[in-house]
Design a protein around this motif. Structure first.
Motif, short mmCIF file in Angstrom:
data_model
loop_
_atom_site.label_atom_id
_atom_site.label_comp_id
_atom_site.label_asym_id
_atom_site.label_seq_id
_atom_site.Cartn_x
_atom_site.Cartn_y
_atom_site.Cartn_z
N UNK A 1 -18.35 65.49 36.71
CA UNK A 1 -17.16 64.66 36.56
C UNK A 1 -17.36 63.32 37.28
N UNK A 2 -17.96 63.36 38.46
CA UNK A 2 -18.21 62.12 39.21
C UNK A 2 -19.12 61.18 38.42
N UNK A 3 -20.17 61.73 37.82
CA UNK A 3 -21.10 60.91 37.04
C UNK A 3 -20.41 60.35 35.80
N UNK A 4 -19.66 61.19 35.09
CA UNK A 4 -18.96 60.74 33.89
C UNK A 4 -17.98 59.61 34.21
N UNK A 5 -17.20 59.78 35.27
CA UNK A 5 -16.22 58.75 35.65
C UNK A 5 -16.88 57.48 36.16
N UNK A 6 -18.03 57.60 36.82
CA UNK A 6 -18.75 56.42 37.30
C UNK A 6 -19.29 55.61 36.12
N UNK A 7 -19.82 56.29 35.12
CA UNK A 7 -20.31 55.60 33.92
C UNK A 7 -19.15 54.90 33.19
N UNK A 8 -18.01 55.56 33.12
CA UNK A 8 -16.83 54.95 32.51
C UNK A 8 -16.40 53.71 33.30
N UNK A 9 -16.46 53.78 34.63
CA UNK A 9 -16.11 52.65 35.48
C UNK A 9 -17.03 51.47 35.19
N UNK A 10 -18.34 51.73 35.09
CA UNK A 10 -19.30 50.66 34.78
C UNK A 10 -19.04 50.10 33.38
N UNK A 11 -18.83 50.97 32.40
CA UNK A 11 -18.58 50.51 31.03
C UNK A 11 -17.35 49.63 30.96
N UNK A 12 -16.28 50.03 31.65
CA UNK A 12 -15.05 49.25 31.66
C UNK A 12 -15.26 47.90 32.32
#
Length: 91
Positions: free
Chosen positions: A69-80
């Motif tokens: 979950x941490x990795x998925x949310x971090x990638x979403x943060x970068x994409x945003x």
């Protein structure tokens, strides 16, 4: 000088012992270096993600309860963030 606030903060942490980052995984994603921090000081184990880009360091994910979950949310943060920068003409 009123130290009651400091005493309260210290009592809430692990007896005033600083919580140093315990980076368990670090990888590059779209130009950002993402660092997964694991905290086992309290149950359950929690994770946070630091994001570094050139001279910028930010907490991309302050709290997650699983590494995936941490990795998925971090990638979403970068994409945003990357999409936002493109819209503003920064990239």
């Amino acid at each position: 000088m009123d130290l009651s606030y400091l005493a309260e903060v210290l009592s809430m942490s692990n007896s005033g012992i600083p919580n140093y980052p315990h980076i368990i995984l670090s990888f590059d994603y779209r130009g950002w270096q993402l660092q997964i921090d694991q905290d086992e000081s309290e149950s359950p184990t929690t994770y946070s993600v630091w994001a570094k880009y050139q001279l910028i360091t930010a907490v991309a994910v302050p709290l997650a309860y699983s590494r995936s979950d941490a990795i998925k949310r971090a990638k979403l943060w970068v994409n945003t963030r990357t999409a936002s920068d493109k819209n503003k003409g920064r990239v």
